[in-house]
Design an enzyme around this catalytic site. Structure first.
Site, PDB file in Angstrom:
ATOM      1  N   ARG A  89     -19.677 -36.925 -39.735  1.00  0.00           N
ATOM      2  CA  ARG A  89     -19.843 -36.521 -40.971  1.00  0.00           C
ATOM      3  C   ARG A  89     -18.788 -35.300 -41.609  1.00  0.00           C
ATOM      4  NH1 ARG A  89     -21.903 -40.684 -40.589  1.00  0.00           N
ATOM      5  NH2 ARG A  89     -23.916 -41.225 -40.693  1.00  0.00           N
TER       6      ARG A  89
ATOM      7  N   SER B 222     -28.979 -37.603 -47.329  1.00  0.00           N
ATOM      8  CA  SER B 222     -29.290 -36.861 -46.188  1.00  0.00           C
ATOM      9  C   SER B 222     -28.984 -35.609 -46.427  1.00  0.00           C
ATOM     10  CB  SER B 222     -28.543 -37.400 -44.722  1.00  0.00           C
ATOM     11  OG  SER B 222     -29.097 -38.563 -44.565  1.00  0.00           O
TER      12      SER B 222
ATOM     13  N   GLU C 148     -25.925 -31.186 -44.469  1.00  0.00           N
ATOM     14  CA  GLU C 148     -24.809 -32.023 -44.469  1.00  0.00           C
ATOM     15  C   GLU C 148     -24.372 -31.983 -45.887  1.00  0.00           C
ATOM     16  OE1 GLU C 148     -24.724 -36.920 -44.598  1.00  0.00           O
ATOM     17  OE2 GLU C 148     -25.492 -36.086 -42.961  1.00  0.00           O
TER      18      GLU C 148
END
Length: 317
Positions: free
Chosen positions: A185, A238, A308
């Site tokens: 990520r 998320s 995130e």
């Protein structure tokens, strides 16, 4: 209106700036809430959304003559902008859209503003394998490259060949997959190459499958996302990275935090790693809830969840 490079305008002095020879207008005091998937956030001091590469260069030429910070904005997913807004120029790629398929080599080159989900569908309809995971992802191709977006145990890095990026001075560079430094990520574009703007990206896919095969897998992926994630409420995707091999959602759910609410923000009752805007939330509500959840998980499990979502602007702690 043509602005002298030596002059820094302020929103109070100039209602809008039309760049000569382009179709782009640089707007002052523009609300960013409508450009984010959370539907929260204050105003940009200046906002521009060029519709072609030439106009993008013109905006950056103007920017070079100003004493302003610069923020890049795609679809506004995976992002939380403060209620105080952002100083300087917010440059959006949302209208930079174009896709080019190389049928012989299985390559697809896509402009940064194209929704990554749309590209996934386009590939599936051709029977090309490799982007089935992307359906349902709310971001753009540019955003997917920057954060190495992924789902269903796949990610951008697995099929990306290279990305063309633009420096603040308007110069272009082509960065290979290796140079982009992908990991879970994230990429180098979030680190020491953070001043680069993704212009386009080239993916290497696998042609030769039937439309029915790839469309079937793609449709199943979308159904799974819709059945497990809060598609019906504003959210950023998320909130936390997974602390491998564990899952953030499971840790949060085990603490009974589903449905926990601060102001108009709530931990989703459908998926614990989502925070939703349930009732005209402020960005500060979302921020406070993120750090409450983070604190509870650390207190009970000794694990500090890493957000995130990217937070921009000033928040109260």
């Amino acid at each position: 209106m043509i602005i002298s490079p030596a002059t820094r305008p302020t929103p109070m002095e100039t209602p809008a700036i039309a760049l000569a020879g382009t179709g782009t207008i640089i707007q002052p005091e523009t609300s960013l809430a409508e450009f984010t998937t959370y539907r929260v956030g204050g105003k940009a001091e200046w906002y521009a959304a060029p519709r072609c590469l030439e106009d993008l260069v013109a905006v950056l030429d103007w920017f070079q003559g100003q004493d302003l910070p610069l923020t890049f904005l795609g679809a506004g997913s995976n992002l939380l902008i403060s209620d105080q807004g952002l100083a300087g120029l917010v440059l959006s790629t949302r209208y930079l859209r174009q896709s080019k398929f190389d049928e012989e080599q299985g390559l697809i080159t896509v402009a940064a503003g194209e929704p990554i989900a749309k590209v996934g569908w386009q590939a599936a309809k051709r029977g090309w394998q490799g982007l089935e995971w992307a359906v349902g992802i709310p971001g753009t191709v540019g955003g997917a490259v920057v954060m190495n977006a992924g789902a269903h145990n796949q990610c951008t890095a697995e099929t990306l060949v290279e990305a063309t990026v633009m420096r603040p001075d308007g110069g272009l560079e082509v960065l290979t997959n290796e140079q982009l430094g992908f990991s879970y990520r994230t990429s180098n574009l979030q680190k020491h190459l953070g001043d680069r703007l993704v212009v386009d990206a080239t993916f290497k896919l696998t042609p030769g499958f039937t439309r029915e095969e790839i469309m079937g897998c793609t449709t199943r992926n979308l159904h799974q996302r819709k059945s497990t994630q809060p598609y019906d409420k504003p959210n950023c995707g998320s909130v936390f990275r997974n602390p491998t091999p564990l899952y953030s959602a499971r840790l949060i759910e085990e603490l009974g935090l589903k449905g926990y609410r601060i102001g108009g923000a709530e931990v989703s009752q459908r998926h614990a790693n989502f925070i939703v805007n349930i009732d005209n939330a402020k960005a500060q509500d979302v921020f406070n809830l993120i750090f409450h959840v983070q604190g509870e998980v650390e207190k009970h499990y000794g694990i500090l969840l890493e957000p995130e979502v990217k937070m921009l602007g000033e928040f109260a702690r």
